[in-house]
Design an enzyme around this catalytic site. Structure first.
Site, PDB file in Angstrom:
ATOM      1  N   GLU A  52       0.897  -1.189  -0.043  1.00 17.49           N
ATOM      2  CA  GLU A  52      -0.190   0.193  -0.042  1.00 17.49           C
ATOM      3  C   GLU A  52       0.834   1.366  -0.024  1.00 17.49           C
ATOM      4  O   GLU A  52       0.700   2.275  -0.881  1.00 17.49           O
ATOM      5  CB  GLU A  52      -0.888   0.046   1.358  1.00 17.49           C
ATOM      6  CG  GLU A  52      -1.802  -1.150   1.156  1.00 17.49           C
ATOM      7  CD  GLU A  52      -1.386  -2.403   2.075  1.00 17.49           C
ATOM      8  OE1 GLU A  52      -2.299  -2.868   2.673  1.00 17.49           O
ATOM      9  OE2 GLU A  52      -0.189  -2.460   1.920  1.00 17.49           O
ATOM     10  N   ASP A 207      24.501 -39.267   1.787  1.00 18.41           N
ATOM     11  CA  ASP A 207      24.830 -38.469   0.459  1.00 18.41           C
ATOM     12  C   ASP A 207      25.515 -37.231   0.784  1.00 18.41           C
ATOM     13  O   ASP A 207      26.274 -36.684  -0.220  1.00 18.41           O
ATOM     14  CB  ASP A 207      23.554 -38.127  -0.171  1.00 18.41           C
ATOM     15  CG  ASP A 207      22.773 -39.307  -0.552  1.00 18.41           C
ATOM     16  OD1 ASP A 207      23.191 -40.284  -1.059  1.00 18.41           O
ATOM     17  OD2 ASP A 207      21.316 -38.932  -0.754  1.00 18.41           O
TER      18      ASP A 207
END
Length: 344
Positions: A52, A207
């Site tokens: 706004e 991993d």
């Protein structure tokens, strides 16, 4: 033009802030005078001016604001946060009419902004394209209404339904890539739009991933690892790098520089989400492993699932999570297939 037309413009502008406004919502604003858009703006980044404010500041002739209509997809705030209340600026410029997409679910606002504006003579129309406005800010609404993050499950599977080979059949310690490079890039884009990323300890031990953005530009998500028995060791990438990390465990809470350990009762997955709620994480990408994702599925603590299907087959390995619903949407990413699921 119709109210719906201008609200669609608000939503278009709001989307420009994706990945940068959290924990604030995505908000766009349009100011209309004499059936023409004379000002517009959006919330560009957390801590900066709201939509706004940007829209009002973009109007060349502020005298016309007293005869204009302000459109915004979410109720204007009426409390002091990082920036002053938007309602005060609207009242100051005597904007006579507001069209609002939906009421703000945050208890600090939740109708109070609308009430304040009405008391100061503003004419209010609400719930224009309400469903679209809620959908755009589904993370924000989930966080404030359900008191937990919006949870997105993500995994890649082989053509025969495995997410990884078993440790016994792995040929090296390198990551076994199922997806093609385009899918991997898209997966990193998803990371850039969410507040947090979470994996189980086995994903890290198997991993040694970084859980950061390498294939996409944007903000790195906050990283979380479920490590009940403190099995992570110092030489892992996530413990050596410069990025913040939180390890949720069963034993103790403490902080070393930008690495944090938080104690949790793992009897319910919802306890993990309670911690993340306190951490102000509005959206969470759960990337693995299969058991970790299954916990969220079994307790119905998820809002969206993203699944990449590659062309590889391994016939033996770690089975993908079990999701007993049909996909909502799918598309091809090269030779891969991207499927989207939503809870029924």
């Amino acid at each position: 033009m119709t109210d719906e037309f201008y609200m669609k413009r608000c939503l278009f502008l709001a989307k420009k802030g994706i990945g940068y406004t959290s924990p604030n919502p995505l908000v766009g604003c349009v100011i209309v005078y004499d059936n023409k858009i004379v000002g517009e703006g959006w919330h560009q980044s957390y801590g900066e001016s709201h939509a706004e404010v940007n829209a009002i500041n973009s109007v060349n002739n502020i005298s016309i604001l007293t005869k204009s209509t302000l459109y915004v997809n979410l109720e204007p705030c009426n409390h002091q946060g990082k920036t002053p209340p938007c309602t005060d600026l609207i009242i100051k410029h005597k904007i006579p009419k507001l069209v609002i997409g939906v009421k703000d679910p945050n208890n600090k606002v939740n109708g109070k902004g609308i009430e304040k504006l009405k008391k100061n003579g503003c004419q209010i129309k609400i719930n224009v394209l309400k469903k679209d406005c809620i959908n755009l800010n589904k993370r924000f609404f989930t966080f404030h209404q359900k008191k937990r993050p919006y949870v997105i499950l993500k995994w890649a599977r082989t053509k025969d339904g495995f997410i990884a080979p078993s440790n016994k059949t792995k040929k090296t310690n390198k990551i076994f890539w199922i997806s093609n490079p385009w899918s991997i890039k898209i997966a990193h884009k998803y990371r850039s739009t969410e507040d947090g990323i979470l994996v189980g300890v086995n994903t890290i031990l198997d991993d040694d991933p970084s859980l950061t953005l390498r294939k996409w530009n944007g903000k790195h998500p906050n990283r979380y690892v479920l490590d009940p028995n403190l099995r992570l060791y110092d030489n892992l990438k996530i413990l050596k790098d410069k990025y913040p990390l939180t390890i949720i465990n069963s034993h103790k809470s403490f902080i070393i520089k930008n690495k944090k350990w938080i104690k949790c009762n793992f009897k319910k997955t919802s306890n993990v989400l309670k911690i993340l709620y306190k951490e102000n994480i509005q959206s969470l990408l759960v990337e693995g492993g299969s058991k970790t994702i299954q916990y969220f599925i079994d307790e119905n603590l998820w809002d969206k699932a993203i699944v990449f299907t590659g062309q590889k087959k391994i016939t033996n390995g770690i089975k993908e999570p079990l999701l007993k619903i049909n996909e909502t949407y799918s598309e091809k990413i090269g030779n891969d297939i991207l499927s989207i699921y939503y809870p029924t």
